[in-house]
Design a protein around this motif. Sequence first.
Motif, short mmCIF file in Angstrom:
data_model
loop_
_atom_site.label_atom_id
_atom_site.label_comp_id
_atom_site.label_asym_id
_atom_site.label_seq_id
_atom_site.Cartn_x
_atom_site.Cartn_y
_atom_site.Cartn_z
N UNK A 1 -27.05 26.97 -9.22
CA UNK A 1 -27.22 26.45 -10.59
C UNK A 1 -26.91 27.52 -11.62
N UNK A 2 -27.27 28.75 -11.32
CA UNK A 2 -27.10 29.85 -12.27
C UNK A 2 -25.76 30.56 -12.12
N UNK A 3 -24.90 30.03 -11.27
CA UNK A 3 -23.59 30.64 -11.04
C UNK A 3 -22.56 29.97 -11.96
N UNK A 4 -21.43 30.65 -12.18
CA UNK A 4 -20.45 30.11 -13.13
C UNK A 4 -19.86 28.77 -12.68
N UNK A 5 -19.50 27.97 -13.66
CA UNK A 5 -18.85 26.67 -13.43
C UNK A 5 -17.73 26.53 -14.45
N UNK B 1 -15.48 25.66 -17.31
CA UNK B 1 -15.79 24.99 -18.58
C UNK B 1 -17.27 24.56 -18.63
N UNK B 2 -18.08 25.21 -17.83
CA UNK B 2 -19.53 24.95 -17.77
C UNK B 2 -19.86 23.48 -17.50
N UNK B 3 -18.95 22.77 -16.84
CA UNK B 3 -19.17 21.33 -16.61
C UNK B 3 -20.28 21.04 -15.61
N UNK B 4 -20.48 21.96 -14.64
CA UNK B 4 -21.56 21.81 -13.66
C UNK B 4 -21.51 20.45 -12.94
N UNK C 1 -21.27 19.91 -9.70
CA UNK C 1 -21.67 19.93 -8.29
C UNK C 1 -23.07 19.34 -8.10
N UNK D 1 -12.72 25.88 -8.44
CA UNK D 1 -13.32 26.66 -7.35
C UNK D 1 -14.83 26.74 -7.52
N UNK E 1 -17.14 25.07 -6.18
CA UNK E 1 -17.88 25.01 -4.91
C UNK E 1 -17.74 26.30 -4.10
N UNK E 2 -16.64 27.02 -4.28
CA UNK E 2 -16.52 28.33 -3.64
C UNK E 2 -17.50 29.32 -4.24
N UNK E 3 -17.57 29.32 -5.57
CA UNK E 3 -18.51 30.19 -6.28
C UNK E 3 -19.94 29.87 -5.85
N UNK F 1 -22.76 32.21 -3.62
CA UNK F 1 -24.11 32.53 -4.11
C UNK F 1 -25.16 32.07 -3.10
#
Lengths: 190, 190
Positions: free
Chosen positions: A35-39, A41-44, A46, A100, A102-104, A108
Amino acid sequence: MKLKELIARTRSYRRFNESHRIDYKILEGLIDLARLSPSGANRQPLKFVLFNSKRDCERLFPSLVWAAYLKDWDGPEAGERPSGYIIILGDKTISEGFGVDHGIAAQSIMLGVNEAGLGGCMFASIRREQLRNEFSIPEKYEILLVLALGKPIENVIIDEINDGDVRYWRDKNSNHHVPKRPLNELIVKL
Amino acid sequence: MKLKELIARTRSYRRFNESHRIDYKILEGLIDLARLSPSGANRQPLKFVLFNSKRDCERLFPSLVWAAYLKDWDGPEAGERPSGYIIILGDKTISEGFGVDHGIAAQSIMLGVNEAGLGGCMFASIRREQLRNEFSIPEKYEILLVLALGKPIENVIIDEINDGDVRYWRDKNSNHHVPKRPLNELIVKL
């Protein structure tokens, strides 16, 4: 622990002490790392499914394609299978693509898994329709990755790559060897 | 430092003390973190270009598309720009696709960046042909991501998301606010 040590310890493990159950709170904590990892355009976009029960693990296991390079091995036998899973889904109502993210998120999570004294393996080779049917995963979710988790019982050794052969292999003592390219091969000077 | 704290500190920073130069050894160490991170089928097709000189940074900067949600801001002004970059390339002679290898690698690197007291931002929005031409990047490499690095001078605050609006924004004191979805929204029960 220094990050370098944690990353070095975070190997792909495929054999576990299946009797070791994973606390649900640990799985929740891992999702907080994602949750605290980059996404992008910050769309989040996942979403995450968490399994730690014996029954759910048994239902999920057949959907995974194990260790393509180990031709004589179809995956861990009973007693050595994962005791937890995280399915990473892409919510298509939020975004059409997932870049990417889901890779990020997976990295984490896997670092957190290893910090917690557990281990696991990321799977992109998934029998997706079988998995979707087994758990009635709604069509609005794209199945991106499965993370298989457990208490590892195998030893993973990093070797320097030889003749460009990237295939991992097992020695006669069941040590799992992973050839890695050296640093100077990865850095391109322009 | 605990992983949770490191991940929480690893925000996307876009304004830096440009006079802070980044040692090349630090950049090399970051690539070693990527090297030890998982790669699909262990193919390890990623290559990395490292820039830390003022001249190279000036040449790279115009190829990036900055902060799409900040309509009145075209990116950091002179003096606040990144003082290092890592270009992540996919080597097409090794693999045709790169899965999420670059996401995994980028997260390992950015965690290392923040552990080193630096910060940065991952870019997938890149003027790829401009970048390729500027540095004569061979066609065998696909340009996957650019990581912009430096000594951050901005404050990033994580807020709980409100009304589903994921756009980050700046308050009147130039604090950068990032709305994040709560944990319970990310976990799907099947």
